[in-house]
Design a protein around this motif. Structure first.
Motif, PDB file in Angstrom:
ATOM      1  N   ALA A 128       0.813  -1.242  -0.051  1.00  0.00           N
ATOM      2  CA  ALA A 128      -0.004   0.143   0.023  1.00  0.00           C
ATOM      3  C   ALA A 128       0.829   1.280  -0.030  1.00  0.00           C
ATOM      4  CB  ALA A 128      -0.854   0.015   1.104  1.00  0.00           C
ATOM      5  N   SER A 129       1.946   1.481   0.728  1.00  0.00           N
ATOM      6  CA  SER A 129       2.916   2.508   0.798  1.00  0.00           C
ATOM      7  C   SER A 129       3.474   2.677  -0.622  1.00  0.00           C
ATOM      8  CB  SER A 129       3.977   2.214   1.974  1.00  0.00           C
ATOM      9  OG  SER A 129       3.314   2.318   3.069  1.00  0.00           O
ATOM     10  N   ARG A 130       3.873   1.663  -1.122  1.00  0.00           N
ATOM     11  CA  ARG A 130       4.413   1.920  -2.398  1.00  0.00           C
ATOM     12  C   ARG A 130       3.591   2.281  -3.619  1.00  0.00           C
ATOM     13  NH1 ARG A 130       6.913  -2.952  -1.401  1.00  0.00           N
ATOM     14  NH2 ARG A 130       5.711  -4.501  -2.351  1.00  0.00           N
ATOM     15  N   LEU A 131       2.078   1.690  -3.566  1.00  0.00           N
ATOM     16  CA  LEU A 131       1.298   2.220  -4.516  1.00  0.00           C
ATOM     17  C   LEU A 131       0.897   3.686  -4.179  1.00  0.00           C
ATOM     18  CD1 LEU A 131      -1.160   1.964  -6.536  1.00  0.00           C
ATOM     19  CD2 LEU A 131      -2.351   0.841  -4.593  1.00  0.00           C
ATOM     20  N   CYS A 132       0.769   3.998  -2.735  1.00  0.00           N
ATOM     21  CA  CYS A 132       0.557   5.465  -2.521  1.00  0.00           C
ATOM     22  C   CYS A 132       1.621   6.470  -3.144  1.00  0.00           C
ATOM     23  CB  CYS A 132       0.173   5.856  -1.039  1.00  0.00           C
ATOM     24  SG  CYS A 132      -1.405   4.874  -0.518  1.00  0.00           S
ATOM     25  N   ALA A 133       2.817   6.001  -2.865  1.00  0.00           N
ATOM     26  CA  ALA A 133       3.859   6.779  -3.253  1.00  0.00           C
ATOM     27  C   ALA A 133       3.912   7.342  -4.714  1.00  0.00           C
ATOM     28  CB  ALA A 133       5.307   6.200  -2.974  1.00  0.00           C
ATOM     29  N   ARG A 134       3.413   6.219  -5.597  1.00  0.00           N
ATOM     30  CA  ARG A 134       3.348   6.339  -6.851  1.00  0.00           C
ATOM     31  C   ARG A 134       2.098   7.369  -7.357  1.00  0.00           C
ATOM     32  NH1 ARG A 134       0.398   4.202 -10.876  1.00  0.00           N
ATOM     33  NH2 ARG A 134      -0.505   2.437  -9.448  1.00  0.00           N
ATOM     34  N   LEU A 135       0.786   7.028  -6.735  1.00  0.00           N
ATOM     35  CA  LEU A 135      -0.282   7.999  -6.821  1.00  0.00           C
ATOM     36  C   LEU A 135       0.036   9.477  -6.391  1.00  0.00           C
ATOM     37  CD1 LEU A 135      -3.146   5.412  -5.762  1.00  0.00           C
ATOM     38  CD2 LEU A 135      -2.239   5.929  -8.115  1.00  0.00           C
ATOM     39  N   ALA A 136       0.953   9.511  -5.198  1.00  0.00           N
ATOM     40  CA  ALA A 136       1.082  10.936  -4.773  1.00  0.00           C
ATOM     41  C   ALA A 136       1.951  11.602  -5.923  1.00  0.00           C
ATOM     42  CB  ALA A 136       1.611  10.822  -3.373  1.00  0.00           C
ATOM     43  N   GLU A 137       2.794  11.072  -6.433  1.00  0.00           N
ATOM     44  CA  GLU A 137       3.607  11.668  -7.512  1.00  0.00           C
ATOM     45  C   GLU A 137       2.932  12.036  -8.559  1.00  0.00           C
ATOM     46  OE1 GLU A 137       7.924  10.616 -10.042  1.00  0.00           O
ATOM     47  OE2 GLU A 137       7.080   9.096  -8.671  1.00  0.00           O
ATOM     48  N   ALA A 140       0.917  15.027  -7.795  1.00  0.00           N
ATOM     49  CA  ALA A 140       1.794  16.237  -7.656  1.00  0.00           C
ATOM     50  C   ALA A 140       2.120  16.770  -9.183  1.00  0.00           C
ATOM     51  CB  ALA A 140       3.197  15.868  -6.821  1.00  0.00           C
ATOM     52  N   GLN A 141       2.352  15.887  -9.985  1.00  0.00           N
ATOM     53  CA  GLN A 141       2.348  16.562 -11.364  1.00  0.00           C
ATOM     54  C   GLN A 141       1.275  17.316 -11.982  1.00  0.00           C
ATOM     55  OE1 GLN A 141       3.617  12.776 -13.251  1.00  0.00           O
ATOM     56  NE2 GLN A 141       5.677  12.747 -12.445  1.00  0.00           N
ATOM     57  N   LEU A 142       0.153  17.165 -11.396  1.00  0.00           N
ATOM     58  CA  LEU A 142      -0.948  17.771 -12.048  1.00  0.00           C
ATOM     59  C   LEU A 142      -1.311  19.271 -11.127  1.00  0.00           C
ATOM     60  CD1 LEU A 142      -3.502  14.942 -11.981  1.00  0.00           C
ATOM     61  CD2 LEU A 142      -2.336  16.029 -14.035  1.00  0.00           C
ATOM     62  N   ALA A 143      -0.482  19.632 -10.101  1.00  0.00           N
ATOM     63  CA  ALA A 143      -0.395  20.824  -9.491  1.00  0.00           C
ATOM     64  C   ALA A 143      -0.569  21.827 -10.313  1.00  0.00           C
ATOM     65  CB  ALA A 143       0.574  20.987  -8.396  1.00  0.00           C
ATOM     66  N   LEU A 176      -5.507  21.239  -9.654  1.00  0.00           N
ATOM     67  CA  LEU A 176      -5.584  21.271 -11.232  1.00  0.00           C
ATOM     68  C   LEU A 176      -5.191  22.904 -11.608  1.00  0.00           C
ATOM     69  CD1 LEU A 176      -7.849  18.831 -12.695  1.00  0.00           C
ATOM     70  CD2 LEU A 176      -5.635  18.460 -12.630  1.00  0.00           C
ATOM     71  N   GLY A 177      -5.558  23.858 -10.740  1.00  0.00           N
ATOM     72  CA  GLY A 177      -5.742  25.343 -11.106  1.00  0.00           C
ATOM     73  C   GLY A 177      -6.940  25.820 -11.287  1.00  0.00           C
ATOM     74  N   LEU A 178      -8.062  24.993 -11.278  1.00  0.00           N
ATOM     75  CA  LEU A 178      -9.456  25.523 -11.678  1.00  0.00           C
ATOM     76  C   LEU A 178     -10.180  26.336 -10.707  1.00  0.00           C
ATOM     77  CD1 LEU A 178     -10.483  22.310 -13.885  1.00  0.00           C
ATOM     78  CD2 LEU A 178      -9.758  24.596 -14.664  1.00  0.00           C
ATOM     79  N   VAL A 179     -11.054  26.788 -10.883  1.00  0.00           N
ATOM     80  CA  VAL A 179     -12.020  27.535  -9.876  1.00  0.00           C
ATOM     81  C   VAL A 179     -13.411  27.038  -9.853  1.00  0.00           C
ATOM     82  CG1 VAL A 179     -12.675  30.065  -8.932  1.00  0.00           C
ATOM     83  CG2 VAL A 179     -10.426  29.681 -10.106  1.00  0.00           C
ATOM     84  N   ASN A 180     -13.794  26.297  -8.624  1.00  0.00           N
ATOM     85  CA  ASN A 180     -15.113  25.790  -8.742  1.00  0.00           C
ATOM     86  C   ASN A 180     -15.935  27.103  -8.376  1.00  0.00           C
ATOM     87  OD1 ASN A 180     -17.615  24.619  -8.275  1.00  0.00           O
ATOM     88  ND2 ASN A 180     -16.593  23.594  -6.168  1.00  0.00           N
ATOM     89  N   PHE A 249      -7.009   9.083  -9.642  1.00  0.00           N
ATOM     90  CA  PHE A 249      -5.892  10.026 -10.068  1.00  0.00           C
ATOM     91  C   PHE A 249      -5.661   9.837 -11.578  1.00  0.00           C
ATOM     92  CE2 PHE A 249      -5.281   8.918  -5.739  1.00  0.00           C
ATOM     93  CZ  PHE A 249      -5.030  10.102  -5.291  1.00  0.00           C
ATOM     94  N   ASP A 250      -5.870   8.625 -12.279  1.00  0.00           N
ATOM     95  CA  ASP A 250      -5.860   8.412 -13.576  1.00  0.00           C
ATOM     96  C   ASP A 250      -6.956   9.146 -14.221  1.00  0.00           C
ATOM     97  OD1 ASP A 250      -3.783   6.818 -13.628  1.00  0.00           O
ATOM     98  OD2 ASP A 250      -4.848   4.851 -13.693  1.00  0.00           O
ATOM     99  N   TYR A 251      -8.435   9.234 -13.648  1.00  0.00           N
ATOM    100  CA  TYR A 251      -9.291  10.085 -14.279  1.00  0.00           C
ATOM    101  C   TYR A 251      -8.877  11.468 -14.184  1.00  0.00           C
ATOM    102  CZ  TYR A 251     -11.694   5.420 -14.256  1.00  0.00           C
ATOM    103  OH  TYR A 251     -12.049   4.079 -14.254  1.00  0.00           O
ATOM    104  N   LEU A 252      -8.181  11.918 -13.315  1.00  0.00           N
ATOM    105  CA  LEU A 252      -8.085  13.304 -13.188  1.00  0.00           C
ATOM    106  C   LEU A 252      -7.049  13.747 -13.993  1.00  0.00           C
ATOM    107  CD1 LEU A 252      -8.888  15.546 -11.122  1.00  0.00           C
ATOM    108  CD2 LEU A 252      -6.893  15.194  -9.845  1.00  0.00           C
ATOM    109  N   ALA A 253      -6.053  12.706 -14.406  1.00  0.00           N
ATOM    110  CA  ALA A 253      -5.125  13.203 -15.436  1.00  0.00           C
ATOM    111  C   ALA A 253      -5.853  13.227 -16.899  1.00  0.00           C
ATOM    112  CB  ALA A 253      -3.872  12.119 -15.715  1.00  0.00           C
ATOM    113  N   GLN A 254      -6.823  12.300 -17.094  1.00  0.00           N
ATOM    114  CA  GLN A 254      -7.749  12.256 -18.179  1.00  0.00           C
ATOM    115  C   GLN A 254      -8.511  13.530 -18.414  1.00  0.00           C
ATOM    116  OE1 GLN A 254     -10.089   8.684 -18.598  1.00  0.00           O
ATOM    117  NE2 GLN A 254      -8.227   7.353 -17.892  1.00  0.00           N
ATOM    118  N   LEU A 255      -8.932  13.858 -17.241  1.00  0.00           N
ATOM    119  CA  LEU A 255      -9.788  15.227 -17.292  1.00  0.00           C
ATOM    120  C   LEU A 255      -9.081  16.522 -17.630  1.00  0.00           C
ATOM    121  CD1 LEU A 255     -12.407  16.958 -16.348  1.00  0.00           C
ATOM    122  CD2 LEU A 255     -11.387  17.057 -14.209  1.00  0.00           C
TER     123      LEU A 255
END
Length: 264
Positions: A128-137, A140-143, A176-180, A249-255
């Motif tokens: 779980a820790s390894r998976l979360c490290a990958r997802l967190a990275e 972060a790239q979408l910030a 992502l930088g958007l304004v709701n 997180f994949d879906y967020l990148a697709q968005l």
């Protein structure tokens, strides 16, 4: 394993459950992502990610359980979510079922916390820790990757629902930088006043249909047309932003990629 749950207080569950019924899509997806798919013996009708889950018996809808089938599966752990499934949680507890409710996240980081929680609960904390490290990275790239466009977000949940303060979806849009346009609303999830939306000056609409809908983009455009809205429109694949398993997180990148194609 002994732990303290915010709702249930002290909880004691099997150290490493082997027969798991997961009635929450986010939990089901997480179990498979952690390599625990062979332990899952039942699912809800709304658990369809990954495709391997479709071979499992359907034990419940989102809020109602088939007791005879559930008992026949002899689970040593049943997973549910919080929020809408609160009544189901109480029913399962009263029925003597070993049940654990996975919290509704308040931000995307809560998805990572839930992943670690399930990993520790089921004896695969390192995975779980390894998976979360990958997802967190990945997150972060979408910030700040998108311009500060004003966004009206709508889920089709049998009627329009949007998000305000305290929603993991709203926080993801901000990341992502958007304004709701409803970022200041004091409810996490609510039915919006559609007539009030134009006054909030959205630059675009993000619309999430129910999953597996045919001609979703065409239908969404027609819906906006009935409201007299001419805003640029992005339509998700359905149950993507409303889904808070690791695939979020994949879906967020697709968005982000869909929004970039609008060239606003």
């Amino acid at each position: 394993m002994k732990l303290v749950h915010d709702w249930l207080g002290p909880v004691e569950l099997p150290d490493s459950a082997r027969r798991i019924v997961s009635l929450a899509p986010n939990a089901t997806e997480t179990l498979f992502a952690l390599g625990l798919g062979e332990r899952v013996v039942g699912r809800s009708a709304f658990c369809y990610r990954p495709a391997a889950t479709l071979a499992l018996p359907v034990v419940s809808s989102y809020t109602r359980v088939r007791w005879e089938l559930l008992r026949g599966l002899e689970p040593d752990l049943v997973l549910v979510s919080t929020g809408v499934q609160r009544g189901l949680l109480e029913e399962l507890r009263q029925g003597g079922v070993p049940v654990f409710p996975v919290p509704l996240p308040q931000s995307p980081y809560g998805i990572l916390e839930n992943t670690v929680l399930l990993g520790e609960l089921l004896g695969v904390g390192e995975v779980a820790s390894r998976l979360c490290a990958r997802l967190a990275e990945q997150y972060a790239q979408l910030a700040g990757i998108l311009p500060p466009l004003r966004v009206y977000l709508e889920f089709d949940l049998g009627g329009p629902v949007t998000v305000g303060r305290g929603s993991y979806v709203g926080e993801a849009l901000r990341h992502l930088g958007l304004v709701n346009v409803f970022a200041g609303h004091p409810q996490s999830y609510f039915t919006p006043d559609l007539e009030a939306v134009p006054a909030l000056r959205p630059d675009l609409v993000i619309y999430e249909p129910k999953p597996h809908r045919s001609r979703a983009e065409e239908r969404a455009a027609a819906l906006l047309g009935t409201r007299g809205w001419g805003y640029p429109l992005v339509v998700t694949g359905g149950d993507e932003l409303a889904h808070y398993g690791p695939l979020f997180f994949d879906y967020l990148a697709q968005l982000e990629r869909r929004l970039e194609r609008l060239d606003l």
